[in-house]
Design a protein around this motif. Structure first.
Motif, PDB file in Angstrom:
ATOM      1  N   ARG A  18     112.849 -24.079  -8.810  1.00 40.35           N
ATOM      2  CA  ARG A  18     111.641 -24.902  -8.945  1.00 40.35           C
ATOM      3  C   ARG A  18     111.130 -24.924 -10.380  1.00 40.35           C
ATOM      4  O   ARG A  18     110.384 -25.825 -10.763  1.00 40.35           O
ATOM      5  N   PHE A  19     111.543 -23.927 -11.178  1.00 39.97           N
ATOM      6  CA  PHE A  19     111.075 -23.855 -12.562  1.00 39.97           C
ATOM      7  C   PHE A  19     112.051 -24.494 -13.548  1.00 39.97           C
ATOM      8  O   PHE A  19     111.782 -24.507 -14.744  1.00 39.97           O
ATOM      9  N   ASP A  20     113.178 -25.005 -13.057  1.00 42.40           N
ATOM     10  CA  ASP A  20     114.095 -25.723 -13.947  1.00 42.40           C
ATOM     11  C   ASP A  20     113.383 -26.927 -14.530  1.00 42.40           C
ATOM     12  O   ASP A  20     112.828 -27.755 -13.804  1.00 42.40           O
ATOM     13  N   GLY A  21     113.394 -27.038 -15.849  1.00 36.32           N
ATOM     14  CA  GLY A  21     112.693 -28.123 -16.514  1.00 36.32           C
ATOM     15  C   GLY A  21     111.285 -27.765 -16.932  1.00 36.32           C
ATOM     16  O   GLY A  21     110.694 -28.428 -17.780  1.00 36.32           O
ATOM     17  N   VAL A  22     110.730 -26.707 -16.335  1.00 35.42           N
ATOM     18  CA  VAL A  22     109.382 -26.261 -16.708  1.00 35.42           C
ATOM     19  C   VAL A  22     109.451 -25.414 -17.980  1.00 35.42           C
ATOM     20  O   VAL A  22     108.581 -25.484 -18.841  1.00 35.42           O
ATOM     21  N   PHE A  23     110.511 -24.590 -18.078  1.00 33.43           N
ATOM     22  CA  PHE A  23     110.749 -23.813 -19.292  1.00 33.43           C
ATOM     23  C   PHE A  23     112.233 -23.483 -19.362  1.00 33.43           C
ATOM     24  O   PHE A  23     112.976 -23.698 -18.391  1.00 33.43           O
ATOM     25  N   VAL A  24     112.685 -22.968 -20.499  1.00 34.56           N
ATOM     26  CA  VAL A  24     114.058 -22.490 -20.630  1.00 34.56           C
ATOM     27  C   VAL A  24     114.021 -21.030 -21.063  1.00 34.56           C
ATOM     28  O   VAL A  24     113.054 -20.572 -21.683  1.00 34.56           O
ATOM     29  N   THR A  25     115.084 -20.320 -20.714  1.00 39.09           N
ATOM     30  CA  THR A  25     115.223 -18.912 -21.073  1.00 39.09           C
ATOM     31  C   THR A  25     116.151 -18.803 -22.273  1.00 39.09           C
ATOM     32  O   THR A  25     117.334 -19.137 -22.185  1.00 39.09           O
ATOM     33  N   ALA A  26     115.626 -18.354 -23.397  1.00 42.67           N
ATOM     34  CA  ALA A  26     116.411 -18.211 -24.618  1.00 42.67           C
ATOM     35  C   ALA A  26     116.763 -16.741 -24.808  1.00 42.67           C
ATOM     36  O   ALA A  26     115.876 -15.875 -24.831  1.00 42.67           O
ATOM     37  N   VAL A  27     118.055 -16.453 -24.913  1.00 43.52           N
ATOM     38  CA  VAL A  27     118.535 -15.076 -25.011  1.00 43.52           C
ATOM     39  C   VAL A  27     118.855 -14.782 -26.472  1.00 43.52           C
ATOM     40  O   VAL A  27     119.779 -15.372 -27.059  1.00 43.52           O
ATOM     41  N   THR A  28     118.114 -13.866 -27.070  1.00 44.31           N
ATOM     42  CA  THR A  28     118.250 -13.602 -28.508  1.00 44.31           C
ATOM     43  C   THR A  28     119.553 -12.905 -28.858  1.00 44.31           C
ATOM     44  O   THR A  28     120.049 -13.030 -29.975  1.00 44.31           O
ATOM     45  N   SER A  29     120.129 -12.152 -27.903  1.00 43.03           N
ATOM     46  CA  SER A  29     121.365 -11.423 -28.205  1.00 43.03           C
ATOM     47  C   SER A  29     122.587 -12.333 -28.235  1.00 43.03           C
ATOM     48  O   SER A  29     123.556 -12.063 -28.945  1.00 43.03           O
ATOM     49  N   THR A  30     122.570 -13.415 -27.460  1.00 44.23           N
ATOM     50  CA  THR A  30     123.713 -14.342 -27.413  1.00 44.23           C
ATOM     51  C   THR A  30     123.427 -15.659 -28.117  1.00 44.23           C
ATOM     52  O   THR A  30     124.348 -16.437 -28.357  1.00 44.23           O
ATOM     53  N   ARG A  31     122.127 -15.914 -28.414  1.00 48.99           N
ATOM     54  CA  ARG A  31     121.676 -17.172 -29.022  1.00 48.99           C
ATOM     55  C   ARG A  31     121.988 -18.367 -28.099  1.00 48.99           C
ATOM     56  O   ARG A  31     122.275 -19.475 -28.544  1.00 48.99           O
ATOM     57  N   ILE A  32     121.909 -18.143 -26.795  1.00 46.84           N
ATOM     58  CA  ILE A  32     122.136 -19.186 -25.792  1.00 46.84           C
ATOM     59  C   ILE A  32     120.861 -19.349 -24.974  1.00 46.84           C
ATOM     60  O   ILE A  32     120.151 -18.371 -24.705  1.00 46.84           O
ATOM     61  N   TYR A  33     120.565 -20.577 -24.573  1.00 42.53           N
ATOM     62  CA  TYR A  33     119.414 -20.787 -23.688  1.00 42.53           C
ATOM     63  C   TYR A  33     119.889 -21.384 -22.365  1.00 42.53           C
ATOM     64  O   TYR A  33     120.891 -22.095 -22.302  1.00 42.53           O
ATOM     65  N   CYS A  34     119.159 -21.036 -21.291  1.00 43.67           N
ATOM     66  CA  CYS A  34     119.575 -21.376 -19.926  1.00 43.67           C
ATOM     67  C   CYS A  34     118.401 -21.918 -19.118  1.00 43.67           C
ATOM     68  O   CYS A  34     117.235 -21.773 -19.496  1.00 43.67           O
ATOM     69  N   ARG A  35     118.735 -22.482 -17.961  1.00 45.48           N
ATOM     70  CA  ARG A  35     117.717 -22.791 -16.961  1.00 45.48           C
ATOM     71  C   ARG A  35     117.233 -21.472 -16.343  1.00 45.48           C
ATOM     72  O   ARG A  35     117.972 -20.483 -16.314  1.00 45.48           O
ATOM     73  N   PRO A  36     116.040 -21.472 -15.745  1.00 49.60           N
ATOM     74  CA  PRO A  36     115.619 -20.279 -14.994  1.00 49.60           C
ATOM     75  C   PRO A  36     116.565 -19.948 -13.838  1.00 49.60           C
ATOM     76  O   PRO A  36     116.723 -18.782 -13.480  1.00 49.60           O
ATOM     77  N   SER A  37     117.228 -20.966 -13.262  1.00 44.59           N
ATOM     78  CA  SER A  37     118.099 -20.727 -12.107  1.00 44.59           C
ATOM     79  C   SER A  37     119.534 -20.399 -12.490  1.00 44.59           C
ATOM     80  O   SER A  37     120.398 -20.312 -11.608  1.00 44.59           O
ATOM     81  N   CYS A  38     119.825 -20.206 -13.762  1.00 41.03           N
ATOM     82  CA  CYS A  38     121.206 -19.953 -14.192  1.00 41.03           C
ATOM     83  C   CYS A  38     121.789 -18.748 -13.442  1.00 41.03           C
ATOM     84  O   CYS A  38     121.143 -17.694 -13.338  1.00 41.03           O
ATOM     85  N   PRO A  39     123.021 -18.874 -12.909  1.00 41.16           N
ATOM     86  CA  PRO A  39     123.618 -17.770 -12.148  1.00 41.16           C
ATOM     87  C   PRO A  39     124.140 -16.621 -13.007  1.00 41.16           C
ATOM     88  O   PRO A  39     124.617 -15.619 -12.471  1.00 41.16           O
ATOM     89  N   ALA A  40     124.079 -16.761 -14.314  1.00 39.34           N
ATOM     90  CA  ALA A  40     124.575 -15.687 -15.191  1.00 39.34           C
ATOM     91  C   ALA A  40     123.732 -14.419 -15.020  1.00 39.34           C
ATOM     92  O   ALA A  40     122.623 -14.448 -14.483  1.00 39.34           O
TER      93      ALA A  40
END
Length: 465
Positions: A18-40
């Motif tokens: 439900r939060f996809d599109g509301v914000f993104v998760t940016a991971v500083t260790s990998t420099r990758i950003y994801c949806r909140p629902s990312c299965p990683a």
């Protein structure tokens, strides 16, 4: 835009879509950003930042996750329903205004200086208009790379890039792959070069039948129509014509787009999303309407009812004027007389029609001509980029347009989530069927508890009558 870290962290940890599109998760260790629902694997809290948009993440040097595709998440419901300048700007950018007219054109449409507009957008969504447009170009390019067999140079210009080098650099920076690498991931069959197939994600639930039946009942022969479990719609786009075939599925609407010019991909997608209200937050809407004991059974039975909106605001206003005090079937017949080709007439084209094309009383014909003159002259904007309250007030200044017509237009053309039609016969009949007050004054008073989602209540009342 302020994002509460703990709330975002809980949403990402639980992979709440439900939060996809509301914000993104940016991971500083990998420099990758994801949806909140990312299965990683969920990263450690100290390695996470939460940002309001994909453009904000890209601006700070994060690359898009190729697993969850955060750049293709549903749009934020906040920008979809907000009527302020930031919400209007986001809708216009999605429609490709920056690519066509530049930031000066966007600022001019909104009535602000470029500097002030940049400051407001950066404060609210973490990126200025150029960065937001760049993120959209990258997503458009990725879709074309992965779903067509067009040459990469053709894709570069179709996506809105000024040069092939700019295209290559942007794709590599955002996705961590070259355009050629992205294409290697999939092999596409031969198809018409003007055909693009895309998925339009939404937040579940979606009551597809409510959308299809509403649009199908009001279809104009040669312009749109329901085809089983799909809806076909002709589009008038900035660079040419197009057709969209939209088929709701599990978590997305499958869209087959036939475009005369591939530069219209982003506007076509934006207009199809707007038409089907795909950026809505059904949980928030249904929670508010479901708090009313008289609406609760219907909300429980039919969750996720959306407001069928528009690909062309002027067309909706014309439909509203024509539909005054006549049936849906009769309105379709009258509207068909106004159509001379395979697209609904523009304001300028309607002004050129002879009087005998208007199968209606003289007063209503004059109203349509006055409406068309206001739109053609630039005094009235019905594409959702204008201020809603101001646009609704200007609509009422057109001779022959009252509150019902203005509110109907606000609901469908301007995307106002809180328009209400207490004098509408269908609304009153639906209210009576549900045990609600069935006189306009009492119903309007009762409907105050449905704010800010009264447009959605209107659709439900129509479905009950």
């Amino acid at each position: 835009m302020e994002l509460d870290f703990d709330t975002c962290r809980k949403a990402a940890t639980s992979r709440d879509a439900r939060f996809d599109g509301v914000f993104v998760t940016a991971v500083t260790s990998t420099r990758i950003y994801c949806r909140p629902s990312c299965p990683a694997i969920v990263p450690k809290a100290e390695n996470v930042r939460f940002l309001p948009t994909a453009a904000a993440a890209q601006r700070e040097g994060f690359r898009a996750c190729l697993r969850c595709r955060p750049d293709a998440a549903p749009g934020s419901p906040a920008w979809d329903v907000r009527g302020d300048v930031v919400g209007r700007a986001m809708r216009l950018i999605a429609d490709g205004v920056v690519d066509r007219d530049g930031v000066p054109g966007l600022a001019g449409r909104l009535g602000y200086t470029e500097r002030h507009l940049h400051r407001m957008l950066t404060a609210e969504v973490g990126a200025g208009p150029l960065a937001l447009a760049r993120a959209q170009r990258a997503q458009t390019a990725r879709v074309l790379i992965e779903t067509t067999r067009l040459g990469l140079a053709e894709i570069a210009f179709a996506a809105g890039f000024g040069s092939v080098r700019q295209f290559n650099d942007t794709v590599r920076e955002i996705y961590g792959r070259t355009p050629s690498d992205l294409r290697i991931r999939r092999t596409q069959p031969e198809q018409d070069p003007g055909v693009v197939q895309v998925r339009l994600p939404f937040r579940a639930p979606l009551h597809a039948e409510a959308l299809l039946s509403f649009l199908g009942d009001r279809a104009i022969e040669g312009i749109d129509g329901r085809e089983g479990e799909a809806y076909r719609r002709n589009l008038r786009l900035p660079h040419g014509s197009g057709t969209a075939v939209l088929r709701p599925g599990d978590g997305h609407v499958a869209a087959t787009l036939h475009l005369a010019d591939l530069r219209d991909l982003a506007p076509a997608v934006a207009r199809c999303r707007r038409l089907l209200d795909l950026d809505a937050d059904p949980a928030a809407v249904d929670a508010t309407l479901g708090d009313d004991p008289l609406l609760a059974p219907m909300v429980l039975k039919e969750p996720g009812v959306r407001v069928p909106r528009a690909t062309d605001g002027f067309e909706i206003a014309v439909r509203a004027v024509v539909g005054q005090q006549i049936s849906v079937a009769a309105a379709r017949t009258v509207l068909r007389r106004l159509v001379t080709g395979d697209a609904f007439p523009t304001a300028a084209e309607l002004l050129d029609l002879p009087d005998d094309a208007f199968a209606m009383p003289t007063a209503r014909r004059r109203t349509l001509r006055a409406l068309a003159a206001a739109v053609a002259g630039g005094d009235l904007e019905l594409d959702g980029g204008g201020d809603r309250a101001e646009t609704t007030a200007r609509l009422k200044e057109v001779p022959g347009i009252g509150d019902w017509t203005a509110q109907y237009t606000a609901m469908r053309a301007l995307g106002d989530p809180d328009a209400f039609l207490p004098t509408d016969l269908g609304v009153l009949r639906g209210a009576r069927a549900l045990g609600l007050p069935d006189d306009p004054k009492s119903l309007a008073a009762h409907a105050e508890r449905w704010r800010p989602w009264r447009s959605y209540a209107v659709i439900r009342l129509w479905r009950s009558c």
